[in-house]
Enzyme design. Sequence first.
Site, PDB file in Angstrom:
ATOM      1  N   ARG A 107      -4.598  18.434 -24.517  1.00 17.40           N
ATOM      2  CA  ARG A 107      -5.085  19.387 -25.533  1.00 17.40           C
ATOM      3  C   ARG A 107      -6.340  18.769 -26.119  1.00 17.40           C
ATOM      4  O   ARG A 107      -6.273  17.704 -26.750  1.00 17.40           O
ATOM      5  CB  ARG A 107      -4.027  19.632 -26.606  1.00 17.40           C
ATOM      6  CG  ARG A 107      -4.566  20.396 -27.791  1.00 17.40           C
ATOM      7  CD  ARG A 107      -3.490  20.946 -28.700  1.00 17.40           C
ATOM      8  NE  ARG A 107      -2.853  22.106 -28.098  1.00 17.40           N
ATOM      9  CZ  ARG A 107      -2.069  22.958 -28.744  1.00 17.40           C
ATOM     10  NH1 ARG A 107      -1.808  22.766 -30.026  1.00 17.40           N
ATOM     11  NH2 ARG A 107      -1.533  23.987 -28.136  1.00 17.40           N
ATOM     12  N   HIS A 134      -6.505  28.857 -23.388  1.00 19.38           N
ATOM     13  CA  HIS A 134      -5.115  28.415 -23.583  1.00 19.38           C
ATOM     14  C   HIS A 134      -4.253  29.076 -22.495  1.00 19.38           C
ATOM     15  O   HIS A 134      -3.411  29.932 -22.780  1.00 19.38           O
ATOM     16  CB  HIS A 134      -4.651  28.812 -24.984  1.00 19.38           C
ATOM     17  CG  HIS A 134      -3.414  28.115 -25.454  1.00 19.38           C
ATOM     18  ND1 HIS A 134      -2.793  27.101 -24.736  1.00 19.38           N
ATOM     19  CD2 HIS A 134      -2.651  28.290 -26.580  1.00 19.38           C
ATOM     20  CE1 HIS A 134      -1.733  26.688 -25.412  1.00 19.38           C
ATOM     21  NE2 HIS A 134      -1.626  27.390 -26.524  1.00 19.38           N
ATOM     22  N   GLN A 137      -0.267  29.406 -22.555  1.00 23.24           N
ATOM     23  CA  GLN A 137       0.248  30.383 -23.513  1.00 23.24           C
ATOM     24  C   GLN A 137       0.360  31.772 -22.888  1.00 23.24           C
ATOM     25  O   GLN A 137       1.351  32.479 -23.086  1.00 23.24           O
ATOM     26  CB  GLN A 137      -0.698  30.453 -24.726  1.00 23.24           C
ATOM     27  CG  GLN A 137      -0.263  31.432 -25.792  1.00 23.24           C
ATOM     28  CD  GLN A 137       1.015  30.978 -26.492  1.00 23.24           C
ATOM     29  OE1 GLN A 137       1.087  29.869 -26.980  1.00 23.24           O
ATOM     30  NE2 GLN A 137       2.021  31.841 -26.541  1.00 23.24           N
ATOM     31  N   ASP A 225      -3.614  36.572 -33.438  1.00 23.75           N
ATOM     32  CA  ASP A 225      -3.648  35.104 -33.507  1.00 23.75           C
ATOM     33  C   ASP A 225      -4.328  34.739 -34.828  1.00 23.75           C
ATOM     34  O   ASP A 225      -4.961  35.588 -35.472  1.00 23.75           O
ATOM     35  CB  ASP A 225      -4.404  34.528 -32.293  1.00 23.75           C
ATOM     36  CG  ASP A 225      -4.355  32.999 -32.224  1.00 23.75           C
ATOM     37  OD1 ASP A 225      -3.506  32.397 -32.919  1.00 23.75           O
ATOM     38  OD2 ASP A 225      -5.168  32.410 -31.486  1.00 23.75           O
ATOM     39  N   CYS A 264       0.955  33.826 -30.624  1.00 21.20           N
ATOM     40  CA  CYS A 264       1.272  32.534 -30.004  1.00 21.20           C
ATOM     41  C   CYS A 264       1.864  31.540 -30.998  1.00 21.20           C
ATOM     42  O   CYS A 264       2.495  30.568 -30.588  1.00 21.20           O
ATOM     43  CB  CYS A 264       0.029  31.949 -29.335  1.00 21.20           C
ATOM     44  SG  CYS A 264      -1.288  31.497 -30.483  1.00 21.20           S
ATOM     45  N   ARG A 292       7.324  29.257 -23.569  1.00 22.79           N
ATOM     46  CA  ARG A 292       6.401  28.162 -23.284  1.00 22.79           C
ATOM     47  C   ARG A 292       7.114  27.108 -22.437  1.00 22.79           C
ATOM     48  O   ARG A 292       6.535  26.531 -21.516  1.00 22.79           O
ATOM     49  CB  ARG A 292       5.894  27.512 -24.580  1.00 22.79           C
ATOM     50  CG  ARG A 292       5.055  28.400 -25.482  1.00 22.79           C
ATOM     51  CD  ARG A 292       3.763  28.814 -24.832  1.00 22.79           C
ATOM     52  NE  ARG A 292       2.983  27.668 -24.388  1.00 22.79           N
ATOM     53  CZ  ARG A 292       2.260  26.859 -25.179  1.00 22.79           C
ATOM     54  NH1 ARG A 292       2.184  27.099 -26.479  1.00 22.79           N
ATOM     55  NH2 ARG A 292       1.571  25.841 -24.684  1.00 22.79           N
TER      56      ARG A 292
HETATM   57  N1   CP Z   1       1.086  28.271 -29.441  1.00 24.01           N
HETATM   58  C1   CP Z   1       0.846  26.937 -29.422  1.00 24.01           C
HETATM   59  O1   CP Z   1       0.147  26.420 -28.565  1.00 24.01           O
HETATM   60  O2   CP Z   1       1.465  26.251 -30.433  1.00 24.01           O
HETATM   61  P1   CP Z   1       1.225  24.706 -30.804  1.00 24.01           P
HETATM   62  O3   CP Z   1      -0.176  24.598 -31.369  1.00 24.01           O
HETATM   63  O4   CP Z   1       2.278  24.428 -31.837  1.00 24.01           O
HETATM   64  O5   CP Z   1       1.376  23.872 -29.581  1.00 24.01           O
HETATM   65  N1  NVA Z   2      -6.310  29.937 -31.545  1.00 30.65           N
HETATM   66  C1  NVA Z   2      -5.411  28.940 -32.067  1.00 30.65           C
HETATM   67  C2  NVA Z   2      -4.212  28.812 -31.182  1.00 30.65           C
HETATM   68  C3  NVA Z   2      -3.193  27.799 -31.630  1.00 30.65           C
HETATM   69  C4  NVA Z   2      -2.053  27.649 -30.674  1.00 30.65           C
HETATM   70  C5  NVA Z   2      -6.131  27.603 -32.204  1.00 30.65           C
HETATM   71  O1  NVA Z   2      -6.890  27.246 -31.285  1.00 30.65           O
HETATM   72  O2  NVA Z   2      -5.939  26.920 -33.208  1.00 30.65           O
END
Ligand code: CP
Ligand code: NVA
Length: 306
Positions: A107, A134, A137, A225, A264, A292
């Site tokens: 990440r 992502h 997701q 989101d 998400c 997930r």
């Molecule tokens: N939806 C998602 O990726 O959640 P986290 O940021 O908690 O991993």
């Molecule tokens: N769009 C959000 C998704 C989190 C899972 C972010 O990038 O923070």
Amino acid sequence: MKHFLDLIDIPASELRAILDDAKASRAARVGWPKGKVDAGAPLADHVLAMIFEKSSTRTRTSFDVGMRQLGGQTMFMTSSDMQLGRGETIEDTAQVLSRFVDIVMIRANNHDDVVNFAKAGSVPVVNGLTDKSHPCQIMADLQTLEERGLDLKGARIAWVGDGNNVCASFIDATPKFGFSLAVATPAGYSPDMARVEQARSEQGRVDLYDSAEAAVSSADVVVADTFVSMGDEDAEKRLSDLAPFMVDDNLMGKANGGAVFLHCLPAHRGEEVTASVIDGPQSAVFDEAENRLHAQKAILKWCLET
Ligand code: CP
Ligand code: NVA
């Protein structure tokens, strides 16, 4: 070498197989304790390293538990605990970790770092969210919709709010699964047009709107989101610009009857969605979160199968 970096790069038939595997593996585990290893321990003897530059609840736990259910082992690292945080290059880090582990999930703040890690290393790399996309997701989201009986081919999915990283992976999925995506954003928050054009060039259907009502009209699914993603610095301006795009009962009422609501998570009730919608009968957000786990197990197996 199979990396899972962006959905647009993966053939539709392989994404279909991943989704089918995720559904079968969820069904096979009903009632099992969470720590029980899947039949045949498909990833026994394999180690997954998970590198996080940003916070996570779902991605971290689902990859960790998922790899254990596959019979493998996991390592959790944050970039600030690694020499990465002191300036060691992504390329050197990739080459070193490739000597120790069989697969890496990252990440990252910058998408290019994930791409460069994959290029420099010699093990499969999974994108666990970047500023640009992502993909894991969206596999879980599509699994959730199919499990609720939706035929993705010809379905209409409405994305409402910020044209962000999660939206980008929905766009990538349009040519792969045959649904149409209606994206409603205020001016200045549209998705990356190069991404939209690439999806369209592969027969993906993406329609852009500046009205949330127009996008959700006839939609089978409404997706929201956060208005302030990790790394966004202009929180106050975003919250004010995006406020008219909050998903509420009135907006859900303009979608098809029984339309599914997805998010998400993490969610901010009263910002991008009302509590009545996210905690209401049309919301599938906790099945979505659980998926997930199942989707990522299928992704890990796909990456490591020869
Ligand atoms: N939806 C998602 O990726 O959640 P986290 O940021 O908690 O991993
Ligand atoms: N769009 C959000 C998704 C989190 C899972 C972010 O990038 O923070």
